[in-house]
Design a protein around this motif. Structure first.
Motif, PDB file in Angstrom:
ATOM      1  N   ALA A 114       0.786  -1.292   0.122  1.00 45.15           N
ATOM      2  CA  ALA A 114       0.044  -0.027  -0.081  1.00 45.15           C
ATOM      3  C   ALA A 114       0.897   1.231  -0.039  1.00 45.15           C
ATOM      4  O   ALA A 114       0.486   2.519  -0.575  1.00 45.15           O
ATOM      5  N   CYS A 115       1.898   1.089   0.804  1.00 49.63           N
ATOM      6  CA  CYS A 115       2.767   2.502   0.640  1.00 49.63           C
ATOM      7  C   CYS A 115       4.192   2.138   0.986  1.00 49.63           C
ATOM      8  O   CYS A 115       4.578   2.429   2.048  1.00 49.63           O
ATOM      9  N   PRO A 116       4.995   1.562  -0.065  1.00 51.80           N
ATOM     10  CA  PRO A 116       6.196   1.207   0.181  1.00 51.80           C
ATOM     11  C   PRO A 116       7.252   2.013   0.706  1.00 51.80           C
ATOM     12  O   PRO A 116       8.149   1.654   1.330  1.00 51.80           O
ATOM     13  N   ASP A 117       6.935   3.536   0.573  1.00 48.22           N
ATOM     14  CA  ASP A 117       8.044   4.483   0.977  1.00 48.22           C
ATOM     15  C   ASP A 117       7.835   4.494   2.469  1.00 48.22           C
ATOM     16  O   ASP A 117       8.913   4.743   3.333  1.00 48.22           O
ATOM     17  N   ILE A 118       6.669   4.269   3.347  1.00 51.89           N
ATOM     18  CA  ILE A 118       6.662   4.180   4.695  1.00 51.89           C
ATOM     19  C   ILE A 118       7.232   2.706   5.117  1.00 51.89           C
ATOM     20  O   ILE A 118       7.972   2.737   5.924  1.00 51.89           O
ATOM     21  N   ALA A 119       6.876   1.834   4.094  1.00 47.17           N
ATOM     22  CA  ALA A 119       7.489   0.485   4.745  1.00 47.17           C
ATOM     23  C   ALA A 119       9.135   0.567   4.786  1.00 47.17           C
ATOM     24  O   ALA A 119       9.580  -0.374   5.246  1.00 47.17           O
ATOM     25  N   ALA A 120       9.674   1.238   4.082  1.00 50.52           N
ATOM     26  CA  ALA A 120      11.057   1.368   3.881  1.00 50.52           C
ATOM     27  C   ALA A 120      11.614   1.908   5.189  1.00 50.52           C
ATOM     28  O   ALA A 120      13.199   2.018   5.441  1.00 50.52           O
ATOM     29  N   ARG A 121      10.944   2.728   5.804  1.00 55.64           N
ATOM     30  CA  ARG A 121      11.325   3.394   7.282  1.00 55.64           C
ATOM     31  C   ARG A 121      11.404   2.473   8.308  1.00 55.64           C
ATOM     32  O   ARG A 121      10.876   1.241   8.576  1.00 55.64           O
ATOM     33  N   GLU A 122      12.349   3.009   9.186  1.00 58.67           N
ATOM     34  CA  GLU A 122      12.640   2.100  10.580  1.00 58.67           C
ATOM     35  C   GLU A 122      11.437   2.344  11.329  1.00 58.67           C
ATOM     36  O   GLU A 122      10.907   3.413  11.270  1.00 58.67           O
ATOM     37  N   PRO A 123      11.056   1.518  12.119  1.00 57.42           N
ATOM     38  CA  PRO A 123      11.343   0.262  12.445  1.00 57.42           C
ATOM     39  C   PRO A 123      11.020  -0.933  11.418  1.00 57.42           C
ATOM     40  O   PRO A 123      11.259  -1.918  11.293  1.00 57.42           O
ATOM     41  N   PHE A 124       9.697  -0.326  10.556  1.00 60.88           N
ATOM     42  CA  PHE A 124       9.210  -1.274   9.586  1.00 60.88           C
ATOM     43  C   PHE A 124      10.111  -2.217   8.675  1.00 60.88           C
ATOM     44  O   PHE A 124       9.835  -3.190   8.345  1.00 60.88           O
ATOM     45  N   ALA A 125      11.140  -1.462   8.273  1.00 61.64           N
ATOM     46  CA  ALA A 125      12.081  -2.234   7.310  1.00 61.64           C
ATOM     47  C   ALA A 125      12.686  -3.422   7.984  1.00 61.64           C
ATOM     48  O   ALA A 125      12.932  -4.472   7.078  1.00 61.64           O
ATOM     49  N   GLN A 126      12.707  -3.314   9.129  1.00 61.48           N
ATOM     50  CA  GLN A 126      13.204  -4.561   9.955  1.00 61.48           C
ATOM     51  C   GLN A 126      12.273  -5.663  10.241  1.00 61.48           C
ATOM     52  O   GLN A 126      12.544  -6.720  10.718  1.00 61.48           O
ATOM     53  N   TRP A 127      10.757  -5.342  10.154  1.00 60.41           N
ATOM     54  CA  TRP A 127      10.005  -6.484  10.568  1.00 60.41           C
ATOM     55  C   TRP A 127       9.515  -7.318   9.326  1.00 60.41           C
ATOM     56  O   TRP A 127       8.886  -8.200   9.404  1.00 60.41           O
TER      57      TRP A 127
END
Length: 144
Positions: A131-144
């Motif tokens: 849905a929003c890969p730019d947010i997914a690339a942010r920490e901490p999501f990138a590590q999840w």
């Protein structure tokens, strides 16, 4: 979908923005237990509340400390308290509504609860990837 990351500088803001965007998709959030399946939760508000608290809850459980998830949304208004006891977790549900949890206390293996919370983080990240890969690339999501 792109998102103006300058508007969401901190973790809570990122989570709120992400859940608002996910709420506009076919993403779903399912919570059950303590005698009710499903709980009356939604993606845009209730999932946001849980994800905001998720890193601290996971850290506390790894340290074998008590933790809480507050489902503070109107109409839900429940707190689930996690009490580690050896290799098990005692989960207690309290509420501020007319609904009465039955049972009010459930237990599970620590590994199952940690796995459930890790699964939630992973699924959240996967939904963000779509849905929003730019947010997914942010920490901490990138590590999840």
């Amino acid at each position: 979908m792109t998102h103006d990351l300058d508007l969401a500088a901190d973790y809570e803001s990122l989570v709120m923005d992400a859940c608002e965007l996910l709420g506009e998709t076919d993403c779903c959030f399912h919570v059950a237990g303590f005698g009710q399946d499903p709980w009356p939760v939604d993606v845009s508000y209730d999932l946001s509340a849980v994800i905001e608290q998720l890193p601290q809850v996971r850290t506390s459980l790894r340290r074998m400390e008590r933790a809480q998830i507050d489902f503070y949304g109107q109409g839900v208004e429940r707190v689930v308290t996690f009490g580690p006891a050896g290799e098990r977790i005692t989960m207690t549900c309290t509420t501020q509504t007319d609904w009465i949890p039955a049972p009010a206390i459930e237990t599970a293996p620590l590994s199952d609860v940690e796995g459930m919370l890790a699964g939630l983080a992973h699924d959240f990240r996967r939904a963000l990837d779509r849905a929003c890969p730019d947010i997914a690339a942010r920490e901490p999501f990138a590590q999840w």
